[in-house]
Enzyme design. Sequence first.
Site, mmCIF file in Angstrom:
data_model
loop_
_atom_site.group_PDB
_atom_site.id
_atom_site.type_symbol
_atom_site.label_atom_id
_atom_site.label_comp_id
_atom_site.label_asym_id
_atom_site.label_seq_id
_atom_site.Cartn_x
_atom_site.Cartn_y
_atom_site.Cartn_z
ATOM 1 N N GLY A 1 0.865 -1.210 -0.024
ATOM 2 C CA GLY A 1 -0.192 -0.396 -0.340
ATOM 3 C C GLY A 1 1.151 1.214 0.176
ATOM 4 N N GLU B 1 14.254 -1.897 -5.313
ATOM 5 C CA GLU B 1 13.856 -2.376 -5.932
ATOM 6 C C GLU B 1 14.385 -1.291 -7.161
ATOM 7 O OE1 GLU B 1 9.922 -3.577 -6.438
ATOM 8 O OE2 GLU B 1 9.870 -4.443 -5.200
ATOM 9 N N ARG C 1 -6.221 -12.139 0.682
ATOM 10 C CA ARG C 1 -7.779 -12.309 1.510
ATOM 11 C C ARG C 1 -8.662 -11.517 0.015
ATOM 12 N NH1 ARG C 1 -7.721 -6.511 -0.664
ATOM 13 N NH2 ARG C 1 -4.689 -5.949 -0.027
HETATM 14 C C1 MV4 Z 1 6.381 0.160 -7.946
HETATM 15 C C2 MV4 Z 1 6.235 0.960 -8.332
HETATM 16 C C3 MV4 Z 1 7.454 0.815 -9.863
HETATM 17 N N1 MV4 Z 1 8.473 0.530 -9.764
HETATM 18 N N2 MV4 Z 1 7.343 -0.643 -8.036
HETATM 19 C C4 MV4 Z 1 3.180 1.490 -4.743
HETATM 20 C C5 MV4 Z 1 2.410 0.663 -3.730
HETATM 21 C C6 MV4 Z 1 2.924 -0.584 -3.899
HETATM 22 N N3 MV4 Z 1 2.274 -1.756 -3.632
HETATM 23 C C7 MV4 Z 1 3.692 -0.680 -4.329
HETATM 24 N N4 MV4 Z 1 3.821 0.420 -5.627
HETATM 25 C C8 MV4 Z 1 4.478 0.041 -6.840
HETATM 26 N N5 MV4 Z 1 5.518 -0.464 -6.904
HETATM 27 C C9 MV4 Z 1 8.226 -0.682 -8.705
HETATM 28 N N6 MV4 Z 1 9.285 -1.193 -8.646
HETATM 29 C C10 MV4 Z 1 5.032 1.618 -8.513
HETATM 30 C C11 MV4 Z 1 4.445 1.671 -7.889
HETATM 31 C C12 MV4 Z 1 2.793 2.185 -7.899
HETATM 32 C C13 MV4 Z 1 1.951 2.721 -7.541
HETATM 33 C C14 MV4 Z 1 1.505 0.798 -7.660
HETATM 34 C C15 MV4 Z 1 0.478 0.047 -7.946
HETATM 35 C C16 MV4 Z 1 -0.754 1.299 -7.960
HETATM 36 C C17 MV4 Z 1 -0.436 2.307 -7.891
HETATM 37 C C18 MV4 Z 1 0.961 2.495 -7.799
HETATM 38 C C19 MV4 Z 1 1.200 4.433 -8.037
HETATM 39 C C20 MV4 Z 1 1.829 4.440 -7.702
HETATM 40 C C21 MV4 Z 1 3.223 3.906 -7.241
#
Ligand code: MV4
Length: 504
Positions: free
Chosen positions: A166, A202, A294
């Site tokens: 989140g 990452e 879940r």
């Molecule tokens: C990322 C990413 C880009 N690259 N990981 C946001 C919450 C967490 N669940 C993981 N997230 C992200 N991880 C890498 N390596 C971009 C996000 C991200 C995001 C991911 C899913 C849905 C909305 C998002 C909004 C901003 C950033």
Amino acid sequence: MASFTRVLVANRGEIALRIIRACHEEGLESVAVYSDADRLSPHVRAAHRAVPIGAPPAAESYLDVAKLLEAARATDCQAVHPGYGFLSERAPFAEAVALAGLTFIGPPATAIRAMGDKTEARRRMQAAGVPIVPGTTRPVADHVQAKSEAARLGLPVLLKAIAGGGGKGMRLIREEGELESAFETAQSEALKAFGAGELYVEKYLERPRHIEVQVLADTYGRVVALGERECSIQRRHQKLIEEAPSVAVTPALRRRLSEAATAAAGSVGYLGAGTIEFLLAPTGEFYFLEMNTRLQVEHPVTELVYGVDIVREQLRVAQGQPLRVHSGALQPRGHAIECRITAEDPFNDFLPATGVIRHLQPPSGPGVRWDAGVEAGNEVTLFYDPLLAKLIVWGDTRATALQRMRRALRELVIVGLPSSQSFHLRVMADPEFQRGDVDVTYFERVGQRLLAADLAPELAQPLAIAAALLAEQQRAEATPPPAAPAPDGPSPWLLAARRESIGG
Ligand code: MV4
């Protein structure tokens, strides 16, 4: 793996009602729990019994394990459904339920724990052959180690909390010089939020889509994937709109995503409904992000295109029955879209709104599903999540579904407090959304522009609201609703219904 006849629904709002409905269709009895703030909530009346569990703050009610277990004992439940949020992904809760001799309707605590530690989840996925985002599979000890990992991966990188999810405790590093202070703030944020400050690194992916795959697993070793959901439209890591299938996923990509998702679930001995989150890069590569162990808010879009009742399947597999999903159901049919109707003011930076819902006219008609946790007369407080209802539509094509959502959003009337309704109308009218041209930066990029736009369809709203207020005025002398149900004895709602000769 005993069968059960009565289920304690350890949740509130729309998901409690959703689970109660599934119980009844499955021939099971349901027991609701409610805090003092939720006495008049629809889920309380929908259940066979309802048990008060305390004061409005979740820590004193929906998060109080002892009260929930006592409610289950007092009402002779044999199973507990945790819903989403609250205790649903807490391994100690799943263990406490089992220790009390009850069935936890969800995966084994071991699976919850394995997926809760994001580096352990990455190691397990790597071992199972599921692609993970390039990065570390162990926590980094300090900013010095983080710096060398960043150099190895190449900037930009993300610092993430091992206990996270989140977006909390997450920091984007675009320049090496930002790393030291970002490490400190991410670490203390993670420590505060999760009680665990460990971080991992990452490679940062630019403008990916958030694609997640629904899986179901039974005790006979069967694991099936029900395709993907497109969940890229989020604000501050809260999803706003979800759809199934994703316009970015071809049948060939769907097969690869599904194989990865079933391998992921199988590798942790999964049981029941779960979701594997992936990032889909613009290049077409996908990477495991995390697993949600879940039922999810957005499960209905999958239900509509796969013709599967996910909650009923959860109830079945928890009783040791085989999944009823047949291979023919593993193809999506048509298109579904969900808009989360929240008590937030889109014109005031999505500030959570409170107040009494004075009038509520839900949309209906062909292809429309309204999963609500509230009704007119209910008070919306700041104690819980602002989700009021989910509006879900199905259409034979994405264009049909989109037009149907616009029609349904125009039918919806909520009087008494602001909601996200008008934001959703604007997204549906946005050419980028209409083209399916979305990624996780969509809201940041277009949110303000959408909200500044003048919107003709909304002109229908003032008339509908005026009609609603008139109707309410005419009901002003109507009898007040009966008092809250007592913990024991027949529901006062049932007694009232009998007096009116409409029930019982
Ligand atoms: C990322 C990413 C880009 N690259 N990981 C946001 C919450 C967490 N669940 C993981 N997230 C992200 N991880 C890498 N390596 C971009 C996000 C991200 C995001 C991911 C899913 C849905 C909305 C998002 C909004 C901003 C950033």
